[in-house]
Design a protein around this motif. Sequence first.
Motif, PDB file in Angstrom:
ATOM      1  N   SER A   1       0.827  -1.209   0.000  1.00  0.00           N
ATOM      2  CA  SER A   1       0.000   0.000   0.000  1.00  0.00           C
ATOM      3  C   SER A   1       0.860   1.258   0.000  1.00  0.00           C
ATOM      4  CB  SER A   1      -0.929   0.009   1.220  1.00  0.00           C
ATOM      5  OG  SER A   1      -1.776  -1.118   1.228  1.00  0.00           O
ATOM      6  N   THR A   2       1.898   1.279   0.843  1.00  0.00           N
ATOM      7  CA  THR A   2       2.817   2.415   0.911  1.00  0.00           C
ATOM      8  C   THR A   2       4.229   1.897   1.146  1.00  0.00           C
ATOM      9  OG1 THR A   2       2.518   2.688   3.306  1.00  0.00           O
ATOM     10  CG2 THR A   2       1.057   3.968   1.860  1.00  0.00           C
ATOM     11  N   THR A   3       5.216   2.752   0.884  1.00  0.00           N
ATOM     12  CA  THR A   3       6.609   2.395   1.158  1.00  0.00           C
ATOM     13  C   THR A   3       7.339   3.576   1.784  1.00  0.00           C
ATOM     14  OG1 THR A   3       7.406   3.113  -1.008  1.00  0.00           O
ATOM     15  CG2 THR A   3       6.756   0.798  -0.788  1.00  0.00           C
ATOM     16  N   GLN A   4       8.415   3.265   2.504  1.00  0.00           N
ATOM     17  CA  GLN A   4       9.384   4.257   2.959  1.00  0.00           C
ATOM     18  C   GLN A   4      10.735   3.859   2.374  1.00  0.00           C
ATOM     19  OE1 GLN A   4       9.260   5.125   7.277  1.00  0.00           O
ATOM     20  NE2 GLN A   4       7.439   3.832   7.325  1.00  0.00           N
ATOM     21  N   LEU A   5      11.428   4.821   1.757  1.00  0.00           N
ATOM     22  CA  LEU A   5      12.710   4.565   1.104  1.00  0.00           C
ATOM     23  C   LEU A   5      13.811   5.300   1.857  1.00  0.00           C
ATOM     24  CD1 LEU A   5      11.507   5.142  -2.558  1.00  0.00           C
ATOM     25  CD2 LEU A   5      11.574   2.992  -1.295  1.00  0.00           C
ATOM     26  N   LYS A   6      14.854   4.579   2.264  1.00  0.00           N
ATOM     27  CA  LYS A   6      15.883   5.164   3.120  1.00  0.00           C
ATOM     28  C   LYS A   6      17.269   4.786   2.598  1.00  0.00           C
ATOM     29  CE  LYS A   6      12.744   5.006   7.038  1.00  0.00           C
ATOM     30  NZ  LYS A   6      12.617   5.033   8.488  1.00  0.00           N
ATOM     31  N   TRP A   7      17.941   5.785   1.963  1.00  0.00           N
ATOM     32  CA  TRP A   7      19.306   5.589   1.484  1.00  0.00           C
ATOM     33  C   TRP A   7      20.301   5.782   2.626  1.00  0.00           C
ATOM     34  CZ3 TRP A   7      20.795   3.762  -3.101  1.00  0.00           C
ATOM     35  CH2 TRP A   7      19.937   3.878  -4.201  1.00  0.00           C
ATOM     36  N   ASN A   8      21.414   5.067   2.548  1.00  0.00           N
ATOM     37  CA  ASN A   8      22.507   5.328   3.484  1.00  0.00           C
ATOM     38  C   ASN A   8      23.376   6.466   2.959  1.00  0.00           C
ATOM     39  OD1 ASN A   8      23.846   4.049   1.360  1.00  0.00           O
ATOM     40  ND2 ASN A   8      25.243   2.953   2.704  1.00  0.00           N
ATOM     41  N   HIS A   9      24.270   6.958   3.814  1.00  0.00           N
ATOM     42  CA  HIS A   9      25.236   7.969   3.391  1.00  0.00           C
ATOM     43  C   HIS A   9      26.188   7.331   2.378  1.00  0.00           C
ATOM     44  CE1 HIS A   9      27.803  11.497   3.639  1.00  0.00           C
ATOM     45  NE2 HIS A   9      28.846  10.699   3.805  1.00  0.00           N
ATOM     46  N   GLY A  10      26.293   7.922   1.213  1.00  0.00           N
ATOM     47  CA  GLY A  10      27.074   7.335   0.139  1.00  0.00           C
ATOM     48  C   GLY A  10      26.223   6.679  -0.926  1.00  0.00           C
ATOM     49  N   SER A  11      24.932   6.476  -0.619  1.00  0.00           N
ATOM     50  CA  SER A  11      23.961   5.936  -1.580  1.00  0.00           C
ATOM     51  C   SER A  11      24.387   4.591  -2.157  1.00  0.00           C
ATOM     52  CB  SER A  11      23.722   6.941  -2.719  1.00  0.00           C
ATOM     53  OG  SER A  11      23.201   8.151  -2.221  1.00  0.00           O
ATOM     54  N   THR A  12      24.882   3.714  -1.291  1.00  0.00           N
ATOM     55  CA  THR A  12      25.232   2.361  -1.731  1.00  0.00           C
ATOM     56  C   THR A  12      24.217   1.325  -1.273  1.00  0.00           C
ATOM     57  OG1 THR A  12      26.606   2.031   0.237  1.00  0.00           O
ATOM     58  CG2 THR A  12      27.697   2.884  -1.742  1.00  0.00           C
ATOM     59  N   GLY A  13      23.373   1.687  -0.310  1.00  0.00           N
ATOM     60  CA  GLY A  13      22.374   0.758   0.207  1.00  0.00           C
ATOM     61  C   GLY A  13      21.042   1.453   0.419  1.00  0.00           C
ATOM     62  N   LEU A  14      19.965   0.730   0.158  1.00  0.00           N
ATOM     63  CA  LEU A  14      18.619   1.283   0.274  1.00  0.00           C
ATOM     64  C   LEU A  14      17.749   0.356   1.108  1.00  0.00           C
ATOM     65  CD1 LEU A  14      16.434   3.378  -0.690  1.00  0.00           C
ATOM     66  CD2 LEU A  14      15.962   1.778  -2.562  1.00  0.00           C
ATOM     67  N   LEU A  15      17.175   0.890   2.185  1.00  0.00           N
ATOM     68  CA  LEU A  15      16.181   0.169   2.975  1.00  0.00           C
ATOM     69  C   LEU A  15      14.794   0.537   2.458  1.00  0.00           C
ATOM     70  CD1 LEU A  15      17.599   0.669   6.584  1.00  0.00           C
ATOM     71  CD2 LEU A  15      17.703  -1.414   5.201  1.00  0.00           C
ATOM     72  N   VAL A  16      13.958  -0.472   2.259  1.00  0.00           N
ATOM     73  CA  VAL A  16      12.604  -0.266   1.755  1.00  0.00           C
ATOM     74  C   VAL A  16      11.626  -0.892   2.742  1.00  0.00           C
ATOM     75  CG1 VAL A  16      11.006  -0.605  -0.162  1.00  0.00           C
ATOM     76  CG2 VAL A  16      13.467  -0.385  -0.614  1.00  0.00           C
ATOM     77  N   VAL A  17      10.857  -0.049   3.430  1.00  0.00           N
ATOM     78  CA  VAL A  17       9.809  -0.527   4.334  1.00  0.00           C
ATOM     79  C   VAL A  17       8.510  -0.583   3.540  1.00  0.00           C
ATOM     80  CG1 VAL A  17       8.582  -0.176   6.500  1.00  0.00           C
ATOM     81  CG2 VAL A  17      10.970   0.557   6.288  1.00  0.00           C
ATOM     82  N   VAL A  18       7.978  -1.777   3.370  1.00  0.00           N
ATOM     83  CA  VAL A  18       6.762  -1.988   2.590  1.00  0.00           C
ATOM     84  C   VAL A  18       5.606  -2.235   3.549  1.00  0.00           C
ATOM     85  CG1 VAL A  18       5.622  -3.442   0.878  1.00  0.00           C
ATOM     86  CG2 VAL A  18       8.063  -2.925   0.659  1.00  0.00           C
ATOM     87  N   GLN A  19       4.569  -1.425   3.426  1.00  0.00           N
ATOM     88  CA  GLN A  19       3.422  -1.502   4.329  1.00  0.00           C
ATOM     89  C   GLN A  19       2.172  -1.890   3.557  1.00  0.00           C
ATOM     90  OE1 GLN A  19       3.365  -0.821   7.770  1.00  0.00           O
ATOM     91  NE2 GLN A  19       1.223  -1.491   7.779  1.00  0.00           N
ATOM     92  N   SER A  20       1.403  -2.820   4.113  1.00  0.00           N
ATOM     93  CA  SER A  20       0.114  -3.204   3.554  1.00  0.00           C
ATOM     94  C   SER A  20      -0.979  -2.860   4.552  1.00  0.00           C
ATOM     95  CB  SER A  20       0.083  -4.706   3.244  1.00  0.00           C
ATOM     96  OG  SER A  20      -1.211  -5.114   2.849  1.00  0.00           O
ATOM     97  N   ASP A  21      -2.119  -2.401   4.057  1.00  0.00           N
ATOM     98  CA  ASP A  21      -3.219  -2.012   4.940  1.00  0.00           C
ATOM     99  C   ASP A  21      -3.897  -3.213   5.587  1.00  0.00           C
ATOM    100  OD1 ASP A  21      -2.807   0.659   4.387  1.00  0.00           O
ATOM    101  OD2 ASP A  21      -4.250   0.702   2.740  1.00  0.00           O
TER     102      ASP A  21
END
Length: 217
Positions: free
Chosen positions: A43-63
């Motif tokens: 339903s929604t996501t949160q996208l979180k890059w690390n410093h240096g933009s080598t890794g991305l955390l993706v929090v995936v949320q469903s209602d």
Amino acid sequence: MQLFLIYKKFHELLQGVPASVQIFACGASQSQPVARRSFFRCSTTQLKWNHGSTGLLVVVQSDVDKTNQSYYGESKLYYLTTDGVHEGLVPLRKDGPVHDAQWSHSGLEFAVVYGFMPAKATLFDKKCNPLLELGAGPYNTIRWNPKGKFLCLAGFGNLPGDMVFWDYVDKKQLGTTKAEWSVTSEWSPDGCYFMTATTAPRLQVDNGYVCCPLVGP
């Protein structure tokens, strides 16, 4: 690197077509992404890059939580790297929602608070290997100190306001305290103070703030 987040329309998701996150290299001649991940029940996501933009955390949320374990839906935490080595779930050790996931300011490690209450908290390196278990409790918030080796693990909002401070380099707990009714929190830019606040519109009474000095090695 440049990120393109592609959401399938809701009726397409119902037809079994997944949503996806894809990472493309800017200026590259190839049209293929360097990393990608598809997932259902998004339903929604949160996208979180690390410093240096080598890794991305993706929090995936469903209602909707199809297991019927949570009224608030379900969430998953994925980890993608620009070298394509990691494109999967973060190995969390307890069932339940992802309350918070935050990179350290160095970008070399990240912390996650997850699971049904009492929630667990774990520190991972940038290869997604667990480094340190931060214990369990009524927590939903992580705040990294911007100048040092400390972090605060706390439970704000509808939780009682417990806070625990960690030295994550020496792997030891520094102390605990409590800030009831807190809505927001932040470290000072110099990393010497930690502030919590009760603010409107979340709460219309007893608004105010508390600023605590960091006392430790």
